[in-house]
Design a protein around this motif. Sequence first.
Motif, PDB file in Angstrom:
ATOM      1  N   GLY A   1      -2.978 -36.174  40.187  1.00  0.00           N
ATOM      2  CA  GLY A   1      -2.335 -34.995  40.007  1.00  0.00           C
ATOM      3  C   GLY A   1      -3.296 -33.869  39.159  1.00  0.00           C
ATOM      4  N   ILE A   2      -4.123 -34.512  38.210  1.00  0.00           N
ATOM      5  CA  ILE A   2      -5.172 -33.380  37.748  1.00  0.00           C
ATOM      6  C   ILE A   2      -5.879 -32.793  38.756  1.00  0.00           C
ATOM      7  CG2 ILE A   2      -7.296 -33.371  36.512  1.00  0.00           C
ATOM      8  CD1 ILE A   2      -5.921 -35.377  34.239  1.00  0.00           C
ATOM      9  N   LEU A   3      -6.360 -33.477  39.648  1.00  0.00           N
ATOM     10  CA  LEU A   3      -7.122 -32.915  40.687  1.00  0.00           C
ATOM     11  C   LEU A   3      -6.290 -32.278  41.857  1.00  0.00           C
ATOM     12  CD1 LEU A   3     -10.138 -35.508  41.507  1.00  0.00           C
ATOM     13  CD2 LEU A   3      -9.972 -33.194  40.022  1.00  0.00           C
ATOM     14  N   ALA A   4      -5.138 -32.711  42.035  1.00  0.00           N
ATOM     15  CA  ALA A   4      -4.267 -32.102  43.060  1.00  0.00           C
ATOM     16  C   ALA A   4      -3.881 -30.596  42.670  1.00  0.00           C
ATOM     17  CB  ALA A   4      -3.091 -32.963  43.381  1.00  0.00           C
ATOM     18  N   GLY A   5      -3.584 -30.699  41.429  1.00  0.00           N
ATOM     19  CA  GLY A   5      -3.169 -29.307  41.127  1.00  0.00           C
ATOM     20  C   GLY A   5      -4.102 -28.143  41.294  1.00  0.00           C
ATOM     21  N   PRO A   6      -5.434 -28.358  40.963  1.00  0.00           N
ATOM     22  CA  PRO A   6      -6.361 -27.258  40.995  1.00  0.00           C
ATOM     23  C   PRO A   6      -6.743 -27.204  42.320  1.00  0.00           C
ATOM     24  CG  PRO A   6      -7.119 -28.780  39.200  1.00  0.00           C
ATOM     25  CD  PRO A   6      -5.775 -29.396  39.672  1.00  0.00           C
ATOM     26  N   ALA A   7      -6.707 -28.441  43.230  1.00  0.00           N
ATOM     27  CA  ALA A   7      -7.128 -28.352  44.592  1.00  0.00           C
ATOM     28  C   ALA A   7      -6.071 -27.462  45.440  1.00  0.00           C
ATOM     29  CB  ALA A   7      -6.963 -29.837  45.211  1.00  0.00           C
ATOM     30  N   VAL A   8      -4.867 -27.875  45.166  1.00  0.00           N
ATOM     31  CA  VAL A   8      -3.523 -26.832  45.731  1.00  0.00           C
ATOM     32  C   VAL A   8      -3.778 -25.470  45.621  1.00  0.00           C
ATOM     33  CG1 VAL A   8      -1.246 -26.684  45.697  1.00  0.00           C
ATOM     34  CG2 VAL A   8      -2.133 -29.047  45.785  1.00  0.00           C
ATOM     35  N   GLY A   9      -4.160 -25.106  44.128  1.00  0.00           N
ATOM     36  CA  GLY A   9      -4.051 -23.854  43.873  1.00  0.00           C
ATOM     37  C   GLY A   9      -5.392 -23.245  44.413  1.00  0.00           C
ATOM     38  N   VAL A  10      -6.635 -23.832  44.309  1.00  0.00           N
ATOM     39  CA  VAL A  10      -7.831 -23.012  45.141  1.00  0.00           C
ATOM     40  C   VAL A  10      -7.634 -23.159  46.566  1.00  0.00           C
ATOM     41  CG1 VAL A  10     -10.030 -23.435  45.504  1.00  0.00           C
ATOM     42  CG2 VAL A  10      -9.301 -23.737  43.114  1.00  0.00           C
ATOM     43  N   ILE A  11      -7.141 -24.109  47.166  1.00  0.00           N
ATOM     44  CA  ILE A  11      -7.415 -23.945  48.608  1.00  0.00           C
ATOM     45  C   ILE A  11      -6.146 -23.247  49.205  1.00  0.00           C
ATOM     46  CG2 ILE A  11      -6.850 -25.259  50.655  1.00  0.00           C
ATOM     47  CD1 ILE A  11      -7.930 -27.861  49.170  1.00  0.00           C
ATOM     48  N   ALA A  12      -4.878 -23.250  48.617  1.00  0.00           N
ATOM     49  CA  ALA A  12      -3.756 -22.129  48.773  1.00  0.00           C
ATOM     50  C   ALA A  12      -4.293 -20.643  48.605  1.00  0.00           C
ATOM     51  CB  ALA A  12      -2.524 -22.410  47.982  1.00  0.00           C
ATOM     52  N   GLN A  13      -4.957 -20.651  47.535  1.00  0.00           N
ATOM     53  CA  GLN A  13      -5.504 -19.307  47.181  1.00  0.00           C
ATOM     54  C   GLN A  13      -6.464 -18.812  48.439  1.00  0.00           C
ATOM     55  OE1 GLN A  13      -4.359 -17.615  44.229  1.00  0.00           O
ATOM     56  NE2 GLN A  13      -5.130 -15.554  44.966  1.00  0.00           N
ATOM     57  N   ALA A  14      -7.478 -19.619  48.786  1.00  0.00           N
ATOM     58  CA  ALA A  14      -8.354 -19.194  49.726  1.00  0.00           C
ATOM     59  C   ALA A  14      -7.977 -19.341  51.094  1.00  0.00           C
ATOM     60  CB  ALA A  14      -9.496 -20.020  49.682  1.00  0.00           C
ATOM     61  N   TYR A  15      -6.944 -20.085  51.549  1.00  0.00           N
ATOM     62  CA  TYR A  15      -6.563 -20.321  52.901  1.00  0.00           C
ATOM     63  C   TYR A  15      -5.059 -20.103  52.736  1.00  0.00           C
ATOM     64  CZ  TYR A  15     -11.390 -21.799  53.664  1.00  0.00           C
ATOM     65  OH  TYR A  15     -12.633 -21.889  53.870  1.00  0.00           O
ATOM     66  N   ASP A  16      -4.351 -21.346  53.044  1.00  0.00           N
ATOM     67  CA  ASP A  16      -2.775 -21.248  52.903  1.00  0.00           C
ATOM     68  C   ASP A  16      -2.324 -22.656  52.475  1.00  0.00           C
ATOM     69  OD1 ASP A  16      -3.227 -22.705  55.233  1.00  0.00           O
ATOM     70  OD2 ASP A  16      -2.719 -21.150  56.629  1.00  0.00           O
ATOM     71  N   PHE A  17      -1.027 -22.958  52.161  1.00  0.00           N
ATOM     72  CA  PHE A  17      -0.599 -24.171  51.675  1.00  0.00           C
ATOM     73  C   PHE A  17      -0.427 -25.226  52.996  1.00  0.00           C
ATOM     74  CE2 PHE A  17       1.017 -21.544  48.732  1.00  0.00           C
ATOM     75  CZ  PHE A  17       1.038 -22.425  47.411  1.00  0.00           C
ATOM     76  N   GLN A  18      -0.515 -24.649  54.382  1.00  0.00           N
ATOM     77  CA  GLN A  18      -0.757 -25.626  55.429  1.00  0.00           C
ATOM     78  C   GLN A  18      -2.091 -26.271  55.235  1.00  0.00           C
ATOM     79  OE1 GLN A  18      -1.496 -24.090  59.499  1.00  0.00           O
ATOM     80  NE2 GLN A  18       0.419 -25.475  60.262  1.00  0.00           N
ATOM     81  N   THR A  19      -3.160 -25.515  55.031  1.00  0.00           N
ATOM     82  CA  THR A  19      -4.626 -26.107  54.764  1.00  0.00           C
ATOM     83  C   THR A  19      -4.543 -27.184  53.940  1.00  0.00           C
ATOM     84  OG1 THR A  19      -5.310 -23.966  55.766  1.00  0.00           O
ATOM     85  CG2 THR A  19      -6.724 -25.683  54.543  1.00  0.00           C
ATOM     86  N   VAL A  20      -3.748 -27.028  52.673  1.00  0.00           N
ATOM     87  CA  VAL A  20      -3.863 -28.012  51.551  1.00  0.00           C
ATOM     88  C   VAL A  20      -3.161 -29.310  52.063  1.00  0.00           C
ATOM     89  CG1 VAL A  20      -2.490 -28.512  49.521  1.00  0.00           C
ATOM     90  CG2 VAL A  20      -3.399 -26.147  49.689  1.00  0.00           C
ATOM     91  N   ILE A  21      -2.217 -29.132  53.031  1.00  0.00           N
ATOM     92  CA  ILE A  21      -1.674 -30.426  53.444  1.00  0.00           C
ATOM     93  C   ILE A  21      -2.429 -31.043  54.513  1.00  0.00           C
ATOM     94  CG2 ILE A  21       0.284 -31.387  54.939  1.00  0.00           C
ATOM     95  CD1 ILE A  21       1.909 -28.817  53.793  1.00  0.00           C
ATOM     96  N   ARG A  22      -3.216 -30.305  55.453  1.00  0.00           N
ATOM     97  CA  ARG A  22      -4.044 -31.026  56.420  1.00  0.00           C
ATOM     98  C   ARG A  22      -5.309 -31.492  55.714  1.00  0.00           C
ATOM     99  NH1 ARG A  22      -3.308 -29.462  61.455  1.00  0.00           N
ATOM    100  NH2 ARG A  22      -2.125 -27.606  62.091  1.00  0.00           N
ATOM    101  N   SER A  23      -5.848 -30.949  54.642  1.00  0.00           N
ATOM    102  CA  SER A  23      -6.937 -31.475  53.688  1.00  0.00           C
ATOM    103  C   SER A  23      -6.377 -32.800  52.966  1.00  0.00           C
ATOM    104  CB  SER A  23      -7.424 -30.625  52.574  1.00  0.00           C
ATOM    105  OG  SER A  23      -7.694 -29.218  53.262  1.00  0.00           O
ATOM    106  N   ALA A  24      -5.062 -33.110  52.711  1.00  0.00           N
ATOM    107  CA  ALA A  24      -4.732 -34.225  52.068  1.00  0.00           C
ATOM    108  C   ALA A  24      -4.572 -35.202  52.920  1.00  0.00           C
ATOM    109  CB  ALA A  24      -3.192 -33.838  51.579  1.00  0.00           C
TER     110      ALA A  24
END
Length: 414
Positions: free
Chosen positions: A371-394
């Motif tokens: 969860g510690i890494l997921a939070g920053p990862a979600v924020g950074v990836i979504a900020q740079a791209y979008d939330f769909q990219t977050v899910i694909r990266s997961a």
Amino acid sequence: MTHPIAPAQARSPVRARILFLLLLFSGTICTAMTLPFMSYFLVEGLGHAPWVISVYSVLAISVTLTANRLFARRIDAGARVFPLVGLAAAGFVVAAGALALKPALWVLLSLGVLGFGMSSSAISTMFSLGGHMAERHAVSRVQFNSHMRATTSTAWMIGPALSFLIADGFGERAVFVAALMAAVAYVALWWLTLPREITAAAPEQSAHRTPAQGQAVDQPGARSSAVGAGQLSREIWLAAVFVFSLSLAHAATFSALPVFFVQEVGLPGYAPGVAFSMKTFVEVIAIFSTPWVIARFGMWRALLAVTCLAIVTIQLLALVETFAQMMAGAALEGLYYGFYASLGISYVQSFAKDAPARATAIYWNALMMSGILAGPAVGVIAQAYDFQTVIRSASLVAIVACVVLILGRPKTPA
């Protein structure tokens, strides 16, 4: 010698387990009402950029990790569990109460972080105690893990749907008011049902213990070397890395889906809550099927199949465009996560049977660290791209989990 749960001897074993599961349910539903709501609350409710999710996640989960580590050591050493659960419940009351009065970012990053972070430690504590109760009442640890997992999944079936429905109808602040009311019931159950002197110390070792299922006879001092943090087996650490990796994939998906469904897909505000309910409904069915799956396929093979299902499911969730597709994806997510959640904790515990609370804490800390890494990862990836990219990266992280699981395959069937 006084038995660690002597105060509860007047209760029948069945009643004691039911009360324990009821307490677990009440604590979990409090968490379920707030945790999945936070990313939505920060972005949609307070209007902050996605990277703020990272800040909150790092702070809150750091508090949980510290509490889990300290509490696990005390539990294995024979400390009373009652005040530890009470601290967690009090933390939730403080955090929910503060946000009910003032739903603002500074409150969330101060009292919210401390309170919600501390409250999350109750899950590890209760699962440590649950393993002890299973042994006390001659119930299979795997079976009682399934009961506990089914209880928590039932709470997750109700909590998120309730939160998003309340937010959609009455506003974000009303969610914390409702969570505070749930926390009052949680505190009451803790005070009335959990015995004051109950402990869950690690089992004592002896040189004359009878071997079971081909295990070697324990030697004097085996426990002290087994529970030493630096001397835990390589297998348990690989198991922990597997749990961390698949949990990271799930946590990133979990955090991104509410905003993805509402903002990017265009579904109604109540949709994320309905999806969580579908997910956890299927989870409960999967969890109760776990003992049969282990008996039929073995723990490691079942985990491998579940991990492969997770990879496919997360990719499908990224392709959701309609409400019906969301529900189908949520059902698949519940299927893989229900099996994983029930199998994963038993898999980690199987490598450290002489230190159950430590093994349980390793499992939960792996979840928290993800969860510690997921939070920053979600924020950074979504900020740079979008939330769909977050899910694909997961889904890529789930592939890593699959590789680690293969590398850590136990020499004897798990």
